[in-house]
Design a protein around this motif. Structure first.
Motif, PDB file in Angstrom:
ATOM      1  N   MET A   1       0.938  -1.059   0.128  1.00 66.26           N
ATOM      2  CA  MET A   1      -0.177   0.007   0.087  1.00 66.26           C
ATOM      3  C   MET A   1       0.738   1.379  -0.010  1.00 66.26           C
ATOM      4  SD  MET A   1      -2.762   1.115   2.791  1.00 66.26           S
ATOM      5  CE  MET A   1      -3.341  -0.149   3.343  1.00 66.26           C
ATOM      6  N   THR A   2       0.642   2.241  -0.943  1.00 60.97           N
ATOM      7  CA  THR A   2       1.643   3.441  -0.900  1.00 60.97           C
ATOM      8  C   THR A   2       0.268   4.636  -0.500  1.00 60.97           C
ATOM      9  OG1 THR A   2       3.017   2.575  -2.416  1.00 60.97           O
ATOM     10  CG2 THR A   2       2.622   4.972  -2.597  1.00 60.97           C
ATOM     11  N   ILE A   3       0.675   5.188   0.345  1.00 58.78           N
ATOM     12  CA  ILE A   3       0.002   6.252   0.822  1.00 58.78           C
ATOM     13  C   ILE A   3       0.689   7.723   0.459  1.00 58.78           C
ATOM     14  CG2 ILE A   3      -1.474   7.474   2.681  1.00 58.78           C
ATOM     15  CD1 ILE A   3      -2.171   4.782   2.070  1.00 58.78           C
ATOM     16  N   LEU A   4      -0.092   8.585  -0.226  1.00 55.91           N
ATOM     17  CA  LEU A   4       0.451   9.869  -0.369  1.00 55.91           C
ATOM     18  C   LEU A   4      -0.163  11.106   0.516  1.00 55.91           C
ATOM     19  CD1 LEU A   4       1.464  11.345  -3.819  1.00 55.91           C
ATOM     20  CD2 LEU A   4       0.069  12.836  -2.249  1.00 55.91           C
ATOM     21  N   HIS A   5       1.007  11.597   1.363  1.00 54.35           N
ATOM     22  CA  HIS A   5       0.309  12.559   2.197  1.00 54.35           C
ATOM     23  C   HIS A   5       0.685  14.103   1.859  1.00 54.35           C
ATOM     24  CE1 HIS A   5       0.090   9.155   5.209  1.00 54.35           C
ATOM     25  NE2 HIS A   5       1.165   8.827   4.665  1.00 54.35           N
ATOM     26  N   ILE A   6      -0.511  14.780   2.106  1.00 53.81           N
ATOM     27  CA  ILE A   6      -0.375  16.362   1.854  1.00 53.81           C
ATOM     28  C   ILE A   6      -0.282  17.088   3.098  1.00 53.81           C
ATOM     29  CG2 ILE A   6      -0.990  18.190   0.252  1.00 53.81           C
ATOM     30  CD1 ILE A   6      -2.135  16.094  -1.405  1.00 53.81           C
ATOM     31  N   GLU A   7       0.600  17.843   3.209  1.00 54.68           N
ATOM     32  CA  GLU A   7       0.732  18.583   4.440  1.00 54.68           C
ATOM     33  C   GLU A   7       1.562  20.025   4.174  1.00 54.68           C
ATOM     34  OE1 GLU A   7       0.575  20.578   7.622  1.00 54.68           O
ATOM     35  OE2 GLU A   7      -0.414  18.870   7.933  1.00 54.68           O
ATOM     36  N   ALA A   8       0.684  21.053   4.344  1.00 56.46           N
ATOM     37  CA  ALA A   8       1.105  22.485   3.898  1.00 56.46           C
ATOM     38  C   ALA A   8       1.448  23.161   5.053  1.00 56.46           C
ATOM     39  CB  ALA A   8      -0.301  23.197   3.227  1.00 56.46           C
ATOM     40  N   GLY A   9       1.608  22.546   6.199  1.00 53.49           N
ATOM     41  CA  GLY A   9       2.301  23.639   7.222  1.00 53.49           C
ATOM     42  C   GLY A   9       3.613  23.479   7.264  1.00 53.49           C
ATOM     43  N   LYS A  10       4.346  24.704   7.289  1.00 52.90           N
ATOM     44  CA  LYS A  10       5.877  24.661   7.550  1.00 52.90           C
ATOM     45  C   LYS A  10       6.497  24.356   8.595  1.00 52.90           C
ATOM     46  CE  LYS A  10       6.313  28.082   3.574  1.00 52.90           C
ATOM     47  NZ  LYS A  10       6.828  29.125   3.060  1.00 52.90           N
ATOM     48  N   ASN A  11       5.923  24.629   9.889  1.00 55.18           N
ATOM     49  CA  ASN A  11       6.362  24.472  11.021  1.00 55.18           C
ATOM     50  C   ASN A  11       5.976  22.906  11.725  1.00 55.18           C
ATOM     51  OD1 ASN A  11       7.659  26.935  11.381  1.00 55.18           O
ATOM     52  ND2 ASN A  11       5.741  27.799  11.640  1.00 55.18           N
ATOM     53  N   LEU A  12       6.779  22.337  12.384  1.00 55.24           N
ATOM     54  CA  LEU A  12       6.532  21.192  13.111  1.00 55.24           C
ATOM     55  C   LEU A  12       5.862  21.205  14.272  1.00 55.24           C
ATOM     56  CD1 LEU A  12       7.071  18.109  12.064  1.00 55.24           C
ATOM     57  CD2 LEU A  12       9.085  18.018  13.617  1.00 55.24           C
ATOM     58  N   TYR A  13       4.546  21.603  14.302  1.00 51.22           N
ATOM     59  CA  TYR A  13       3.668  21.524  15.357  1.00 51.22           C
ATOM     60  C   TYR A  13       2.002  21.325  15.219  1.00 51.22           C
ATOM     61  CZ  TYR A  13       2.971  26.616  14.319  1.00 51.22           C
ATOM     62  OH  TYR A  13       2.714  27.674  13.982  1.00 51.22           O
ATOM     63  N   GLY A  14       1.335  20.998  15.912  1.00 53.44           N
ATOM     64  CA  GLY A  14      -0.199  20.894  15.516  1.00 53.44           C
ATOM     65  C   GLY A  14      -0.089  19.597  14.725  1.00 53.44           C
ATOM     66  N   GLY A  15      -0.925  20.117  13.607  1.00 51.26           N
ATOM     67  CA  GLY A  15      -1.223  19.017  12.510  1.00 51.26           C
ATOM     68  C   GLY A  15       0.140  18.272  11.931  1.00 51.26           C
ATOM     69  N   ALA A  16       1.014  19.066  11.465  1.00 52.77           N
ATOM     70  CA  ALA A  16       2.100  18.545  10.910  1.00 52.77           C
ATOM     71  C   ALA A  16       2.898  17.614  11.938  1.00 52.77           C
ATOM     72  CB  ALA A  16       3.163  19.559  10.628  1.00 52.77           C
ATOM     73  N   LYS A  17       2.742  17.827  13.211  1.00 52.96           N
ATOM     74  CA  LYS A  17       3.631  16.832  14.199  1.00 52.96           C
ATOM     75  C   LYS A  17       2.699  15.566  13.993  1.00 52.96           C
ATOM     76  CE  LYS A  17       6.403  15.938  17.387  1.00 52.96           C
ATOM     77  NZ  LYS A  17       7.929  15.760  16.982  1.00 52.96           N
ATOM     78  N   GLN A  18       1.430  15.539  13.849  1.00 61.47           N
ATOM     79  CA  GLN A  18       0.653  14.312  13.731  1.00 61.47           C
ATOM     80  C   GLN A  18       1.025  13.494  12.699  1.00 61.47           C
ATOM     81  OE1 GLN A  18      -1.472  12.972  16.396  1.00 61.47           O
ATOM     82  NE2 GLN A  18      -0.366  14.918  17.330  1.00 61.47           N
ATOM     83  N   VAL A  19       1.205  14.457  11.501  1.00 60.13           N
ATOM     84  CA  VAL A  19       1.416  13.626   9.947  1.00 60.13           C
ATOM     85  C   VAL A  19       2.983  12.890  10.380  1.00 60.13           C
ATOM     86  CG1 VAL A  19       1.948  13.966   7.659  1.00 60.13           C
ATOM     87  CG2 VAL A  19       0.274  15.378   8.941  1.00 60.13           C
ATOM     88  N   ALA A  20       3.929  13.699  11.137  1.00 62.08           N
ATOM     89  CA  ALA A  20       5.297  13.171  11.114  1.00 62.08           C
ATOM     90  C   ALA A  20       5.110  11.780  12.066  1.00 62.08           C
ATOM     91  CB  ALA A  20       6.434  14.210  11.749  1.00 62.08           C
ATOM     92  N   TYR A  21       4.290  11.693  13.080  1.00 64.51           N
ATOM     93  CA  TYR A  21       4.156  10.427  14.014  1.00 64.51           C
ATOM     94  C   TYR A  21       3.570   9.552  12.931  1.00 64.51           C
ATOM     95  CZ  TYR A  21       4.481  12.977  18.383  1.00 64.51           C
ATOM     96  OH  TYR A  21       4.946  13.496  19.481  1.00 64.51           O
ATOM     97  N   LEU A  22       2.424   9.856  12.101  1.00 66.11           N
ATOM     98  CA  LEU A  22       1.747   8.811  11.269  1.00 66.11           C
ATOM     99  C   LEU A  22       2.671   8.077  10.201  1.00 66.11           C
ATOM    100  CD1 LEU A  22      -0.844   7.339  10.550  1.00 66.11           C
ATOM    101  CD2 LEU A  22      -1.429   9.349   9.052  1.00 66.11           C
TER     102      LEU A  22
END
Length: 359
Positions: A1-22
């Motif tokens: 399975m290949t998942i393509l993630h899109i995250e527009a936040g530049k700083n690593l907090y909030g939602g962007a941090k969750q994407v990194a964990y995932l």
């Protein structure tokens, strides 16, 4: 399975941090991941060991050309699912690119602010599934006419192990230039109106009459910084209220705070509340949005309407006075985080949605 993630936040907090964990945890479980993010963003640096990173120009809601940049990457990597994690134009442009590529698309929604019903019903009909980070956000979407079967709540996560450790009070006081025997309140939020900093500042003069050794630290940055500084000067609070700015080393200090206060008017969930609970810090938050899903009233903190200055003053005074109650709330907060907001649970939830969409 290949998942393509899109995250527009530049700083690593909030939602962007969750994407990194995932992404990191999905990679451990054998899932291939591609990340589309802005050029020179913090998340790009953090995620490169765990996935292919495609840094592109992302110029916001009016950047129509983003569609074609994203579509090209989807086709090149033959992604099975596109998972859009943020707004700033990425939600719409990512969805359109996925549709043009005939690829299923999942959207994560992290905010609880309402949208016009007709627009919401139309917009969300194009996504194969919607992930909300709290039941409060899910309920907002349902009230706007989005089909409930298309929405699943998957709570944001926090790595509790990095917060559950002793804090050096001496080092903390030195770092923030605070005197000994100081009581501290932390407000960890962007400096924007809906985070409610003003409601706390209204009662600070009365609180410091009782607790003259109290220091309040505002962690975060944002457009109302100057306005808050003017209020602090007008009320002559410069010796007790400190504008710290954004800190990427918050995990070192959060456990040293005596109390976290979050008088927000709206909040999808509140990652800073998860961090505080994981560190064993009692919390006073608002009874709005997803905050009651983290802060259980009279269990690991208090829920107070920020407009209720009298109760806010009373609850802050109570926790600053009663160390045993603070310790009790702190222990309860740690257990809530471990039971409901683990990284493993968050990843399990997203994986189950991917499998459901592909089936």
């Amino acid at each position: 399975m290949t998942i393509l993630h899109i995250e527009a936040g530049k700083n690593l907090y909030g939602g962007a941090k969750q994407v990194a964990y995932l992404i990191e945890e999905l990679q451990k479980r054998g899932t291939n991941n591609i990340l589309i993010c802005p050029i020179n963003s913090e998340i790009a640096k953090v995620c490169k060991p765990f996935c292919i990173v495609e840094e592109i120009q992302m110029s916001g809601d009016l950047d129509i050309s983003m569609i074609f940049r994203i579509k090209k990457i989807i086709k090149f990597h033959n992604a099975n699912i596109v998972h859009v994690h943020s707004r700033r134009g990425a939600d719409i442009m990512g969805m359109v690119a996925a549709k043009l590529s005939k690829t299923p698309v999942v959207l994560s929604r992290r905010v609880d602010n309402p949208e016009p019903k007709l627009w919401a019903k139309f917009k969300y009909s194009f996504y194969d599934h919607i992930v909300t980070i709290s039941e409060a956000i899910r309920n907002v979407l349902i009230s706007e006419g989005v089909k409930s079967e298309k929405i699943t709540t998957v709570y944001s996560a926090v790595d509790s192990s990095i917060y559950d450790k002793p804090c050096s009070k001496t080092y903390f006081l030195q770092e923030f230039k605070l005197p000994e025997n100081t009581k501290t309140i932390g407000v960890i939020a962007q400096l924007i109106p809906r985070k409610g900093h003003k409601y706390l500042l209204q009662i600070v003069p009365d609180i410091i009459k009782i607790f003259p050794n109290l220091h309040i630290l505002f962690f975060g940055k944002g457009p109302i910084k100057n306005e808050l500084e003017d209020i602090i000067k007008t009320k002559n609070l410069q010796n007790n209220v400190h504008m710290i700015g954004f800190r990427d080393d918050l995990l070192q200090w959060i456990g040293c705070l005596d109390l976290v206060v979050h008088p927000a008017l709206m909040e999808g969930l509140g990652v800073s509340l998860l961090q505080a609970a994981a560190a064993g810090v009692p919390i006073i938050a608002s009874p709005f949005g997803g905050m009651p899903e983290i802060v259980h009233n009279n269990v690991n903190g208090f829920l107070v309407d920020p407009h209720d200055s009298k109760t806010l003053f009373e609850k802050i005074s109570l926790l600053l006075n009663d160390q045993n109650l603070s310790i009790k709330f702190g222990k309860a907060g740690k257990e809530i985080v471990k039971s409901k907001f683990s990284i493993e649970s968050m990843v399990d939830g997203n994986l189950s949605i991917y499998k459901k969409v592909l089936s």
